[in-house]
Design a protein around this motif. Structure first.
Motif, PDB file in Angstrom:
ATOM      1  N   GLN A 152      -3.974   4.383  -0.976  1.00  0.00           N
ATOM      2  CA  GLN A 152      -4.355   5.389   0.015  1.00  0.00           C
ATOM      3  C   GLN A 152      -5.844   5.711  -0.092  1.00  0.00           C
ATOM      4  O   GLN A 152      -6.546   5.836   0.899  1.00  0.00           O
ATOM      5  CB  GLN A 152      -3.538   6.668  -0.177  1.00  0.00           C
ATOM      6  CG  GLN A 152      -3.783   7.661   0.952  1.00  0.00           C
ATOM      7  CD  GLN A 152      -3.070   8.987   0.753  1.00  0.00           C
ATOM      8  OE1 GLN A 152      -2.143   9.120  -0.016  1.00  0.00           O
ATOM      9  NE2 GLN A 152      -3.528   9.981   1.477  1.00  0.00           N
ATOM     10  N   ARG A 153      -6.310   5.766  -1.330  1.00  0.00           N
ATOM     11  CA  ARG A 153      -7.714   6.107  -1.555  1.00  0.00           C
ATOM     12  C   ARG A 153      -8.632   5.091  -0.908  1.00  0.00           C
ATOM     13  O   ARG A 153      -9.653   5.447  -0.341  1.00  0.00           O
ATOM     14  CB  ARG A 153      -7.934   6.157  -3.057  1.00  0.00           C
ATOM     15  CG  ARG A 153      -9.343   6.374  -3.497  1.00  0.00           C
ATOM     16  CD  ARG A 153      -9.295   6.790  -4.952  1.00  0.00           C
ATOM     17  NE  ARG A 153     -10.545   6.627  -5.624  1.00  0.00           N
ATOM     18  CZ  ARG A 153     -10.695   6.893  -6.918  1.00  0.00           C
ATOM     19  NH1 ARG A 153      -9.655   7.290  -7.633  1.00  0.00           N
ATOM     20  NH2 ARG A 153     -11.849   6.760  -7.490  1.00  0.00           N
ATOM     21  N   TYR A 154      -8.261   3.812  -1.001  1.00  0.00           N
ATOM     22  CA  TYR A 154      -9.113   2.788  -0.400  1.00  0.00           C
ATOM     23  C   TYR A 154      -8.568   2.334   0.944  1.00  0.00           C
ATOM     24  O   TYR A 154      -8.930   1.276   1.445  1.00  0.00           O
ATOM     25  CB  TYR A 154      -9.299   1.629  -1.383  1.00  0.00           C
ATOM     26  CG  TYR A 154     -10.029   2.106  -2.623  1.00  0.00           C
ATOM     27  CD1 TYR A 154     -11.378   2.464  -2.546  1.00  0.00           C
ATOM     28  CD2 TYR A 154      -9.367   2.268  -3.821  1.00  0.00           C
ATOM     29  CE1 TYR A 154     -12.041   2.958  -3.652  1.00  0.00           C
ATOM     30  CE2 TYR A 154     -10.024   2.752  -4.938  1.00  0.00           C
ATOM     31  CZ  TYR A 154     -11.365   3.091  -4.844  1.00  0.00           C
ATOM     32  OH  TYR A 154     -12.019   3.594  -5.943  1.00  0.00           O
ATOM     33  N   GLU A 155      -7.681   3.156   1.500  1.00  0.00           N
ATOM     34  CA  GLU A 155      -7.176   2.955   2.851  1.00  0.00           C
ATOM     35  C   GLU A 155      -6.516   1.611   3.064  1.00  0.00           C
ATOM     36  O   GLU A 155      -6.644   1.006   4.116  1.00  0.00           O
ATOM     37  CB  GLU A 155      -8.295   3.229   3.874  1.00  0.00           C
ATOM     38  CG  GLU A 155      -8.699   4.692   3.804  1.00  0.00           C
ATOM     39  CD  GLU A 155      -9.780   5.079   4.779  1.00  0.00           C
ATOM     40  OE1 GLU A 155     -10.428   4.178   5.305  1.00  0.00           O
ATOM     41  OE2 GLU A 155      -9.952   6.286   4.999  1.00  0.00           O
ATOM     42  N   VAL A 186       1.850   4.052  -1.408  1.00  0.00           N
ATOM     43  CA  VAL A 186       3.025   4.531  -2.132  1.00  0.00           C
ATOM     44  C   VAL A 186       3.286   5.959  -1.673  1.00  0.00           C
ATOM     45  O   VAL A 186       2.426   6.822  -1.786  1.00  0.00           O
ATOM     46  CB  VAL A 186       2.784   4.496  -3.659  1.00  0.00           C
ATOM     47  CG1 VAL A 186       4.003   5.009  -4.397  1.00  0.00           C
ATOM     48  CG2 VAL A 186       2.451   3.089  -4.087  1.00  0.00           C
ATOM     49  N   ALA A 187       4.477   6.170  -1.126  1.00  0.00           N
ATOM     50  CA  ALA A 187       4.747   7.460  -0.485  1.00  0.00           C
ATOM     51  C   ALA A 187       4.727   8.604  -1.488  1.00  0.00           C
ATOM     52  O   ALA A 187       4.259   9.691  -1.189  1.00  0.00           O
ATOM     53  CB  ALA A 187       6.083   7.414   0.235  1.00  0.00           C
ATOM     54  N   GLY A 188       5.257   8.372  -2.681  1.00  0.00           N
ATOM     55  CA  GLY A 188       5.313   9.484  -3.613  1.00  0.00           C
ATOM     56  C   GLY A 188       5.609   8.989  -5.008  1.00  0.00           C
ATOM     57  O   GLY A 188       5.888   7.820  -5.248  1.00  0.00           O
ATOM     58  N   LEU A 189       5.580   9.922  -5.930  1.00  0.00           N
ATOM     59  CA  LEU A 189       5.677   9.594  -7.335  1.00  0.00           C
ATOM     60  C   LEU A 189       7.111   9.658  -7.844  1.00  0.00           C
ATOM     61  O   LEU A 189       7.410   9.186  -8.944  1.00  0.00           O
ATOM     62  CB  LEU A 189       4.815  10.602  -8.096  1.00  0.00           C
ATOM     63  CG  LEU A 189       4.380  10.286  -9.509  1.00  0.00           C
ATOM     64  CD1 LEU A 189       3.754   8.916  -9.585  1.00  0.00           C
ATOM     65  CD2 LEU A 189       3.391  11.351  -9.953  1.00  0.00           C
ATOM     66  N   GLU A 190       8.005  10.218  -7.040  1.00  0.00           N
ATOM     67  CA  GLU A 190       9.309  10.611  -7.548  1.00  0.00           C
ATOM     68  C   GLU A 190      10.056   9.470  -8.254  1.00  0.00           C
ATOM     69  O   GLU A 190      10.416   9.585  -9.426  1.00  0.00           O
ATOM     70  CB  GLU A 190      10.158  11.157  -6.404  1.00  0.00           C
ATOM     71  CG  GLU A 190      11.472  11.723  -6.903  1.00  0.00           C
ATOM     72  CD  GLU A 190      12.058  12.726  -5.924  1.00  0.00           C
ATOM     73  OE1 GLU A 190      11.536  12.830  -4.799  1.00  0.00           O
ATOM     74  OE2 GLU A 190      13.036  13.377  -6.300  1.00  0.00           O
TER      75      GLU A 190
END
Lengths: 217, 522
Positions: A142-145, A151-155
Motif C-alpha cells: 500500500q505504501r508503494y501503491e 494486504v487488507a489487514g493484519l488479523e
C-alpha cells in the motif's frame, strides 16, 4: 560404549544460537501480545524484529549447511519404530528398558524426533517466518501503491503467528524435558555442548546399521 | 578456515542484531531544521501604512476605511467576497444528499444552534459590516471588513450584538494606519471564541494561544518558532487553506501536516508505516484543551429557570459557567484525551428539515471512514454532545430564535419561552413548527488539529497497543497488535501449552518416584 563426535561445530553453534533467539523472540513476542511487561511495547517490537532478522539469516546458513553436508536426511520421517518409540516413553522408560532405537552419528534422531523436527522445519518455522515477514512488511504494497498486492489487514497474519508461537512454547517445554531422557539425565545436554557423546556399540550380530535410529531431546 | 567462517557468521549475526536493536527512532533532523530555519525568519512588512496619504485622514465610519483600502488594493474586496469568510456557505457534494450549498448560513450545530434569526449577535464574527439579517447585501464591497483580519495594532474589536460593526470605542484611523499580515490576535478574536465563549467549540483553539508556550502548541509557541495561523492556513487571493467539518463536507482545501513534514517524516520505519492509517494529529496531539476547559455537553433542556423572575448563572470553583438560564447546563473538560474515529476527509450533515430519530443520538455531522477504506486514517476528535430542541410531532430539529433585538420578537434569551422562540426561529428557516417540542440528544464531531505537542510528549506506543483500555479501545474494524487477540487462538494455544506442561510434569514425577522405588527395592 565409545565416544563419538555427534554434533559438529556449526551444528552446535546453530542450535544454541537458534535456541537463544527463539526464547528471546518468545519473550518479546508475548510482550507484544500483551502477556508480559518487561521491555515496554516499543522496545519489544524493535528487539523482536531485530532478533527475527538475525534468526532468518541464521536459518539461511543452517539450510545451506544441511544440504551441503547431507544432514537434512536425518530429518526424513519414518514409520519404522515410531510406535516402539512412543511405547518406550509411555512404559519402557519407567522400567529402565533399553531405548528401542540406537543413536549413531549417522542416525542421531529417534523416529518421534524425526517426525516432530520435520514438522517444525517444514511447517512451523516456515509458517512463523512467512507470517513474521508479512507482519513486518504487509504495509509496503500500500505504501508503494502496488495495490494488486495490498494486504487488507493484519488479523489472519497475526493469528497464525500467535498460534505458531504457542506451538513453539509447547515444543520448548517438551524439548527441555526430553533432554533428561538420554542415556543419563545430562548426557544429551553435554553432547550438545561439547559435541561428543558416549554411544552404545553396534550389536555384534548386525552391521552398524545406518538406518538404525537413536535418541531423544 | 572453519574458524574464520564461524567467526564471520557470528560477527554478522551480532552486527545485524546490534544495528537493528540499537537504532533509535531519532527524527531525521534535516527537514525539520530546514523548517525551523524557514519559519525563524519573520515576515517584516515592506511598507508602512501610516505613511500613505490615503490613510492620513480621519475615518468616522468603517466603510470609509474599506473604500480607502480598495482605492489601492483594487480587486481584493472581490476576492474576499468569493471566500467562505464572507459567504458563510459553499457548494459541496454531500454523500447521500447530493450537491448542496451549506455553511454557517444554514447548518445546525449543537451549541447556539444556528444563525437564522440570531444574526445580530452571531454575525459579530462575519467578515463584513451589518449582516444583521438575511437581507444583507453580499454584493456591496464596502461591506467588507478588511480590519478584522488585517489589524496589526491589536486594538480592533467588533461590537457585541453589532452584526459585525466595529465597537464604537475603536479608533478606526489608528487601526487603518496599522494594518498588515493577519496575526494570531486577528484570527483568534473569532476562532477562539466560537459558540459564545472561550474554547467553547473547538477545544484546540482558545485564548491561551494568543501567546502560547511551546509546550501547549509546538508551532505557535512564543518560546519556539512562534508561527502565525496564516503560516499554515496560507491564502491565495483571499481563499484561505483549511476548513472545519462542522460546516463542510468534501475532502478538499485542507491544511495537512504533510505539506511541510512529508508523508513519512520519521527515521523509524515502523512509525512511517503508521502514517498510512494514522493521522499525524493522533499521536502528536495527546491532549487538547490544555490550558482552559472546553465544552463537552450542553443541555438546553434545563434552560429557562429564573430567580426572582431574572436569569442567573452558576459558576464552578474554577469560574466556569455550569448553568446559565439563557442556555442551560454545561459540562466542561480540560486536558482531555481525544476520541478517535476513522476519517477519510468527507462528512455528511444534518440539514434543516431532515428527520430526527429521538431514540438515539443524532449526529449533526458524521465523519465518514473505516479501516477498509484506503483513504481513511485514524483522527482525533472532540465529540460535543447536547440535548437540543426539536419538533416532537414533525421530528425535525428546531432553530430557535435566541437573540432578541426588539421587545416581543420571541428571542429566548429575553423571553424564556420555547414556544415563541421555536415559532419565530422556524419562520426564519422557512420550516413549519407543530407547536410541540422536546429535547433530542445530538452529537458533533470536531477534528482536533491544533495544540500539537513537542515530540517528547507524543502518544506512546503502549497507549494504543495495550489490552487495558487504551486510547483506541473503542475503535473497531481492524486487528491492533497488543490490543487484539482471537479467543480461539488464545484458548487452543494456551491449552496446548498447559497440556504439554502437565504431561511433562506428570511424566517427570512418575520417573523420579519409580526410580526411587526401584532403588529401595534393591
Amino acid at each position: 560404549m565409545k565416544k563419538e563426535y555427534v554434533y559438529r561445530r556449526f551444528e552446535r553453534f546453530w542450535h544454541w544460537t537458534q535456541a537463544g533467539l527463539i526464547v528471546f523472540l518468545g519473550l518479546t513476542g508475548f510482550e507484544i501480545h500483551g502477556y508480559i511487561h518487561f521491555f515496554g511495547f516499543d522496545e519489544a517490537v524493535r528487539y523482536h524484529n531485530a532478533a527475527a532478522t538475525v534468526l532468518l539469516v541464521l536459518v539461511a546458513f543452517a539450510i545451506f549447511w544441511h544440504f551441503t553436508t547431507g544432514e537434512w536426511k536425518q530429518y526424513l520421517p519414518t514409520w519404522k519404530n515410531l510406535r516402539a518409540q512412543a511405547m518406550y516413553y509411555v512404559f519402557g522408560i519407567f522400567r529402565n528398558a533399553p531405548h528401542p532405537t540406537r543413536k549413531t552419528v549417522l542416525s542421531k534422531l529417534n523416529p518421534l524426533q524425526k517426525l516432530v523436527y520435520a514438522g517444525l522445519k517444514v511447517l512451523v518455522i516456515p509458517t512463523m517466518g512467512i507470517s513474521g515477514i508479512l507482519y513486518m512488511f504487509y504495509r509496503y504494497p500500500q505504501r508503494y501503491e502496488v495495490l494488486s498486492l495490498n494486504v487488507a489487514g493484519l488479523e489472519v497474519i497475526a493469528e497464525i503467528h500467535t498460534l505458531g508461537a504457542f506451538l513453539l512454547v509447547a515444543f520448548f517445554i517438551a524439548h527441555l524435558y526430553l533432554i533428561t531422557t538420554g542415556r543419563t539425565v545430562t548426557s544429551n545436554l553435554k553432547a550438545m555442548i561439547i559435541g561428543y557423546e558416549e554411544l552404545p556399540d553396534a550389536p555384534t550380530n548386525a552391521p552398524s546399521a545406518p538406518n538404525a535410529t537413536g535418541d531423544h531431546s | 578456515m572453519k574458524r574464520i567462517f564461524f567467526s564471520l557468521v557470528a560477527l554478522a549475526l551480532i552486527g545485524i542484531f546490534v544495528i537493528m536493536a540499537l537504532r533509535k527512532n531519532s527524527e531525521d533532523a534535516s527537514p525539520l531544521s530546514a523548517l525551523k530555519q524557514k519559519y525563524a525568519v519573520k515576515d517584516k512588512p515592506s511598507v508602512d501604512h501610516s505613511q500613505f496619504t490615503q490613510l492620513r485622514r480621519h475615518f468616522s465610519r468603517p466603510e470609509e476605511v474599506t473604500a480607502a483600502c480598495i482605492s489601492c488594493h483594487n480587486g481584493r474586496a472581490a476576492e474576499v467576497m468569493r471566500s467562505t469568510h464572507w459567504n458563510w456557505e459553499r457548494t459541496e457534494y454531500i454523500e447521500g444528499k447530493g450537491i448542496r450549498t451549506v455553511g454557517k448560513r444554514n447548518i445546525f450545530n449543537n451549541f447556539c444552534i444556528g444563525i437564522s434569526g440570531n444574526q445580530q449577535s452571531c454575525n459579530k464574527c462575519h467578515v463584513g459590516y451589518g449582516y444583521a439579517d438575511a437581507s444583507f447585501n453580499f454584493k456591496d464591497s464596502l461591506n467588507v471588513d478588511c480590519l478584522v483580519c488585517h489589524d496589526n495594532s491589536n486594538t480592533y474589536v467588533k461590537a457585541v450584538g453589532g452584526a459585525g460593526m466595529p465597537d464604537p470605542s475603536v479608533n478606526l484611523t489608528y487601526v487603518a494606519q496599522h494594518v498588515g499580515r493577519p496575526q494570531r490576535t486577528d484570527c483568534g478574536t473569532c476562532h477562539f471564541f466560537g459558540g459564545g465563549g472561550n474554547n467553547v467549540k473547538h477545544g484546540d483553539l482558545e485564548q491561551s494561544m494568543f501567546d502560547p508556550p511551546r509546550s501547549e502548541d509546538v508551532h505557535m509557541g512564543t518560546d519556539g518558532v512562534d508561527m502565525q495561523c496564516v503560516d499554515c492556513h496560507t491564502a491565495r487571493k483571499h481563499q484561505m487553506l483549511g476548513k472545519m467539518y462542522s460546516v463542510s463536507s468534501m475532502n478538499r482545501n485542507r491544511v495537512q501536516c504533510e505539506q511541510c513534514h512529508t508523508a513519512m517524516p520519521h527515521a523509524d520505519d515502523i512509525l512511517n508505516q503508521h502514517t498510512l492509517k494514522v493521522a499525524c494529529q493522533t499521536c502528536h496531539i495527546p491532549v487538547y484543551a490544555k490550558v482552559n476547559p472546553t465544552k463537552l455537553f450542553w443541555d438546553w433542556s434545563t434552560a429557562g429557570k429564573l430567580r426572582d423572575g431574572k436569569p442567573y448563572e452558576v459558576k464552578d470553583s474554577s469560574g466556569t459557567d455550569v448553568y446559565m438560564s439563557i442556555k442551560g447546563s454545561f459540562v466542561w473538560g480540560r486536558n482531555l484525551k481525544p476520541d478517535y474515529v476513522w476519517f477519510n476527509g468527507t462528512a455528511s450533515h444534518y440539514l434543516a428539515g431532515d428527520t430526527v430519530d429521538p431514540s438515539r443520538p443524532l449526529m449533526l455531522n458524521q465523519l465518514h471512514g473505516s479501516y477498509d477504506d484506503p483513504d481513511s486514517k485514524i483522527y482525533p476528535v472532540k465529540i460535543h454532545r447536547a440535548r437540543q430542541i426539536y419538533d416532537t410531532k414533525y421530528h425535525i430539529l428546531i432553530q430557535p430564535k435566541t437573540v432578541s433585538t426588539k421587545p416581543g420578537d420571541g428571542g429566548y434569551w429575553s423571553e424564556f419561552n420555547w414556544q415563541r422562540a421555536a415559532e419565530e426561529g422556524m419562520k426564519q428557516v422557512g420550516l413549519p413548527y407543530s407547536g410541540s417540542y422536546g429535547f433530542a440528544e445530538t452529537e458533533m464531531y470536531w477534528p482536533v488539529n491544533h495544540m500539537v505537542s513537542p515530540k517528547s510528549e507524543s502518544v506512546k506506543c503502549s497507549e494504543c497497543h495495550t489490552r487495558d483500555n487504551g486510547r483506541l479501545a473503542k475503535l473497531g474494524g481492524f486487528y491492533l497488535p497488543g490490543r487484539d487477540s482471537n479467543p480461539w487462538v488464545e484458548t487452543i494455544g494456551l491449552s496446548i501449552v498447559l497440556l504439554t506442561l502437565g504431561a511433562v510434569l506428570v511424566h517427570g514425577i512418575a520417573r523420579v518416584f519409580i526410580s526411587r522405588a526401584r532403588q529401595e527395592v534393591k
